[in-house]
Design a protein around this motif. Structure first.
Motif, PDB file in Angstrom:
ATOM      1  N   GLN A 139      -9.166  -9.754  56.780  1.00 42.11           N
ATOM      2  CA  GLN A 139      -9.338  -9.580  58.219  1.00 42.11           C
ATOM      3  C   GLN A 139      -9.108 -10.910  58.944  1.00 42.11           C
ATOM      4  O   GLN A 139      -8.457 -10.966  59.991  1.00 42.11           O
ATOM      5  CB  GLN A 139     -10.745  -9.047  58.532  1.00 42.11           C
ATOM      6  N   ALA A 142      -5.361 -11.772  59.044  1.00 43.85           N
ATOM      7  CA  ALA A 142      -4.653 -10.871  59.960  1.00 43.85           C
ATOM      8  C   ALA A 142      -4.923 -11.250  61.407  1.00 43.85           C
ATOM      9  O   ALA A 142      -4.013 -11.290  62.249  1.00 43.85           O
ATOM     10  CB  ALA A 142      -5.073  -9.426  59.701  1.00 43.85           C
ATOM     11  N   VAL A 153      -3.541  -6.195  68.267  1.00 42.19           N
ATOM     12  CA  VAL A 153      -3.987  -5.518  67.054  1.00 42.19           C
ATOM     13  C   VAL A 153      -5.033  -4.480  67.425  1.00 42.19           C
ATOM     14  O   VAL A 153      -5.635  -4.539  68.506  1.00 42.19           O
ATOM     15  CB  VAL A 153      -4.590  -6.503  66.016  1.00 42.19           C
ATOM     16  N   ASN A 154      -5.239  -3.522  66.532  1.00 35.43           N
ATOM     17  CA  ASN A 154      -6.390  -2.637  66.693  1.00 35.43           C
ATOM     18  C   ASN A 154      -7.221  -2.703  65.428  1.00 35.43           C
ATOM     19  O   ASN A 154      -6.707  -3.004  64.350  1.00 35.43           O
ATOM     20  CB  ASN A 154      -5.983  -1.200  67.050  1.00 35.43           C
ATOM     21  N   PHE A 155      -8.515  -2.456  65.561  1.00 35.33           N
ATOM     22  CA  PHE A 155      -9.420  -2.502  64.413  1.00 35.33           C
ATOM     23  C   PHE A 155     -10.648  -1.655  64.684  1.00 35.33           C
ATOM     24  O   PHE A 155     -10.912  -1.247  65.827  1.00 35.33           O
ATOM     25  CB  PHE A 155      -9.828  -3.936  64.065  1.00 35.33           C
ATOM     26  N   GLN A 166     -13.256   1.940  68.036  1.00 37.35           N
ATOM     27  CA  GLN A 166     -11.935   1.394  67.773  1.00 37.35           C
ATOM     28  C   GLN A 166     -11.532   0.526  68.950  1.00 37.35           C
ATOM     29  O   GLN A 166     -11.716   0.916  70.106  1.00 37.35           O
ATOM     30  CB  GLN A 166     -10.909   2.503  67.547  1.00 37.35           C
ATOM     31  N   ASN A 203     -10.313  -2.874  58.977  1.00 40.88           N
ATOM     32  CA  ASN A 203      -9.038  -2.161  59.172  1.00 40.88           C
ATOM     33  C   ASN A 203      -8.207  -2.742  60.318  1.00 40.88           C
ATOM     34  O   ASN A 203      -7.697  -2.008  61.166  1.00 40.88           O
ATOM     35  CB  ASN A 203      -9.287  -0.665  59.426  1.00 40.88           C
ATOM     36  N   THR A 204      -8.065  -4.052  60.329  1.00 43.20           N
ATOM     37  CA  THR A 204      -7.221  -4.695  61.336  1.00 43.20           C
ATOM     38  C   THR A 204      -5.762  -4.334  61.085  1.00 43.20           C
ATOM     39  O   THR A 204      -5.249  -4.514  59.976  1.00 43.20           O
ATOM     40  CB  THR A 204      -7.388  -6.214  61.294  1.00 43.20           C
ATOM     41  N   LYS A 205      -5.101  -3.817  62.113  1.00 43.74           N
ATOM     42  CA  LYS A 205      -3.696  -3.407  61.979  1.00 43.74           C
ATOM     43  C   LYS A 205      -2.886  -3.949  63.145  1.00 43.74           C
ATOM     44  O   LYS A 205      -3.315  -3.891  64.304  1.00 43.74           O
ATOM     45  CB  LYS A 205      -3.595  -1.880  61.949  1.00 43.74           C
ATOM     46  N   SER A 206      -1.727  -4.462  62.809  1.00 38.71           N
ATOM     47  CA  SER A 206      -0.836  -4.969  63.845  1.00 38.71           C
ATOM     48  C   SER A 206      -0.172  -3.809  64.579  1.00 38.71           C
ATOM     49  O   SER A 206       0.193  -2.791  63.974  1.00 38.71           O
ATOM     50  CB  SER A 206       0.237  -5.862  63.212  1.00 38.71           C
ATOM     51  N   THR A 207       0.004  -3.968  65.892  1.00 41.12           N
ATOM     52  CA  THR A 207       0.726  -2.967  66.681  1.00 41.12           C
ATOM     53  C   THR A 207       2.201  -3.311  66.804  1.00 41.12           C
ATOM     54  O   THR A 207       2.995  -2.480  67.252  1.00 41.12           O
ATOM     55  CB  THR A 207       0.127  -2.871  68.095  1.00 41.12           C
TER      56      THR A 207
END
Length: 316
Positions: A139, A142, A153-155, A166, A203-207
């Motif tokens: 995390q 990221a 990002v969203n997490f 979220q 659950n960090t995710k790049s947009t």
């Protein structure tokens, strides 16, 4: 060896071993002539690598410390060892190097082969102590990468009460305070700046969306986090009897002393400005006198816990 870039990398890898290399041995290792070795040494020097040469029968080439840090070549074992060390440091941040350790870890993990990433993850899990506030290095890296690249990002985030939400944010900076990691970011759905505890992020995710950098409403990200934490903490006005004359109490309390009322026997009654129980306990403990706290109950309970902890620390 006819591939010049590959040969230079191999030569650099050899020179990073802390020893002197005779030109003849380097030539044999690389499968080239000593003349080619000399030319390659000059190419490395032009690239900024401080390669020293010594003359004589015992002479040779060695890489020395220079004015700037050149790129390093690492074998698999060295890369794994450094990554595990950086991940451990990131999970238990050390003042002064925490931010640098995450930046270095993000750079290393970007180029680390998948087979080595798995080894690093296994070793980190096996060697890291268990603590409630431990942070997942994945995390951290990221978020650090997103902050550096101005990327949304969203997490998933767990609030203090345990409720899950979220978030869609624009990371600005990672900050360490009180041995915890915090993310300063602009929350796109709440249209405001927010501070997030990283150990509550998952659950960090790049947009994949890059945005212009926003101006933080503070000169310093660390100061912003401190102010946010202070604003969120409950504050109380303490009422206590200080076994100290009012004039001396005023001198020791300094600015924002609150209200001091003289009492018989050289004591005084102190009504403090509103502040956190941590700060109020600290102010009372540093006055250098006996005191009795009358309210609030939260401060009395806090002092009892601190007193019990100190008693355990000094027992035996």
């Amino acid at each position: 060896m006819t591939d010049t870039p590959g040969r230079l990398l191999r030569l650099l890898s050899l020179l990073q071993t802390p020893r002197e290399w005779p030109g003849s041995e380097l030539a044999e290792r690389l499968g080239v002539s000593q003349r080619t070795v000399r030319r390659d040494i000059e190419r490395l020097r032009e690239l900024g690598y401080p390669v020293e040469a010594t003359m004589g029968a015992g002479g040779g080439y060695r890489l020395s410390a220079g004015a700037a840090m050149p790129p390093l070549l690492l074998d698999d074992e060295e890369a794994v060892a450094i990554a595990v060390g950086l991940r451990t440091t990131a999970r238990q941040p050390v003042a002064g190097i925490a931010d640098a350790s995450v930046r270095a870890l993000a750079k290393l993990q970007q180029v680390l082969p998948a087979r080595l990433r798995q080894r690093v993850g296994v070793l980190t899990t096996a060697t890291a102590p268990t603590e409630a506030a431990l942070v997942d290095p994945e995390q951290l890296t990221a978020l650090a990468g997103a902050a550096a690249g101005n990327e949304r990002v969203n997490f998933d985030y767990r609030d203090q009460d345990g409720s899950a939400t979220q978030r869609l944010v624009e990371p600005h900076r990672l900050v360490v305070t009180n041995r915890r990691w915090y993310l300063v970011a602009y929350d796109n759905e709440r249209h405001d700046w927010r501070t997030f505890r990283v150990d509550r992020i998952d659950n960090t995710k790049s947009t994949g969306v890059r945005v212009p950098a926003r101006d933080l409403p503070s000169d310093d990200a660390a100061a912003f986090v401190t102010s946010q934490l202070h604003d969120l903490a409950p504050v109380y006005a303490a009422v206590a009897t200080l076994h100290l004359p009012a004039a001396q109490a005023a001198s020791r309390l300094g600015d924002h002393a609150g209200v001091l009322e003289p009492l018989a026997g050289g004591a005084c009654r102190w009504t403090s400005p509103a502040d956190t129980v941590d700060w109020l306990a600290f102010r009372l403990a540093t006055l250098g006198c006996d005191f009795t706290v009358h309210e609030p109950a939260e401060l009395i309970d806090h002092l009892r816990r601190v007193g019990a902890r100190i008693a355990r620390a000094t027992a035996g």
